[in-house]
Scaffold this motif. Structure first.
Motif, PDB file in Angstrom:
ATOM      1  N   HIS A 158       0.831  -1.189   0.000  1.00  5.05           N
ATOM      2  CA  HIS A 158       0.000   0.000   0.000  1.00  5.05           C
ATOM      3  C   HIS A 158       0.872   1.247   0.000  1.00  5.05           C
ATOM      4  N   LEU A 159       0.328   2.316  -0.576  1.00  2.00           N
ATOM      5  CA  LEU A 159       1.054   3.574  -0.692  1.00  2.00           C
ATOM      6  C   LEU A 159       0.390   4.671   0.135  1.00  2.00           C
ATOM      7  N   ASN A 160       1.194   5.633   0.549  1.00  2.13           N
ATOM      8  CA  ASN A 160       0.683   6.867   1.123  1.00  2.13           C
ATOM      9  C   ASN A 160       0.866   7.957   0.057  1.00  2.13           C
ATOM     10  N   PRO A 161       0.365   9.160   0.259  1.00  3.24           N
ATOM     11  CA  PRO A 161       0.482  10.199  -0.775  1.00  3.24           C
ATOM     12  C   PRO A 161       1.928  10.511  -1.167  1.00  3.24           C
ATOM     13  N   GLU A 162       2.812  10.497  -0.200  1.00  3.12           N
ATOM     14  CA  GLU A 162       4.217  10.833  -0.480  1.00  3.12           C
ATOM     15  C   GLU A 162       4.886   9.786  -1.368  1.00  3.12           C
ATOM     16  N   LEU A 163       4.622   8.513  -1.096  1.00  2.31           N
ATOM     17  CA  LEU A 163       5.228   7.464  -1.918  1.00  2.31           C
ATOM     18  C   LEU A 163       4.649   7.460  -3.331  1.00  2.31           C
ATOM     19  N   ARG A 166       1.323  16.918  -3.533  1.00  5.72           N
ATOM     20  CA  ARG A 166       1.766  18.082  -4.318  1.00  5.72           C
ATOM     21  C   ARG A 166       3.049  18.706  -3.791  1.00  5.72           C
ATOM     22  N   GLU A 167       3.366  18.498  -2.534  1.00  3.02           N
ATOM     23  CA  GLU A 167       4.633  18.999  -2.002  1.00  3.02           C
ATOM     24  C   GLU A 167       5.813  18.311  -2.673  1.00  3.02           C
ATOM     25  N   ILE A 168       5.586  17.109  -3.200  1.00  2.47           N
ATOM     26  CA  ILE A 168       6.630  16.341  -3.870  1.00  2.47           C
ATOM     27  C   ILE A 168       6.471  16.393  -5.380  1.00  2.47           C
ATOM     28  N   PHE A 169       5.209  16.283  -5.833  1.00  2.00           N
ATOM     29  CA  PHE A 169       4.906  16.260  -7.264  1.00  2.00           C
ATOM     30  C   PHE A 169       3.708  17.169  -7.508  1.00  2.00           C
TER      31      PHE A 169
END
Length: 99
Positions: A40-45, A82-85
């Motif tokens: 499973h992923l979180n938003p950052e991953l 969005r902080e990352i992408f």
């Protein structure tokens, strides 16, 4: 378009999504939450995969209903991604996207 659900951050997710116009990932985990089960992923991953794969747009979906109990919590996931992408979006039922 690349559709990656129930997967963790891995080389295959990066390879499959390379240069895609749209990357759709599941977002079962909340911001900064990590699972013992790496499927499973979180938003950052999700955003990390999008950024490293040079995709054009990331759409988060498959939000765990026990974690994401409101629209606002999904918007928070979008903000974290969005902080990352920067081209990250929280998907919703009925969403239509033109490519």
């Amino acid at each position: 378009m690349t559709y990656c659900t129930d997967t963790g951050y891995c080389k295959n997710a990066l390879r499959l999504s390379k240069d895609a116009d749209i990357l759709i990932t599941e977002c079962s985990m909340k911001t900064n939450e990590v699972s013992d089960n790496p499927i499973h992923l979180n938003p950052e991953l999700s955003a990390k995969i999008a950024k490293e794969s040079d995709v054009k747009n990331l759409f988060l979906m498959h939000f765990d209903a026990s974690r994401y109990i409101s629209v606002e919590s999904r918007v928070e996931a979008e903000k974290s991604a969005r902080e990352i992408f920067s081209n990250s979006y929280a998907s919703y039922d009925g969403l239509e996207v033109e490519v």
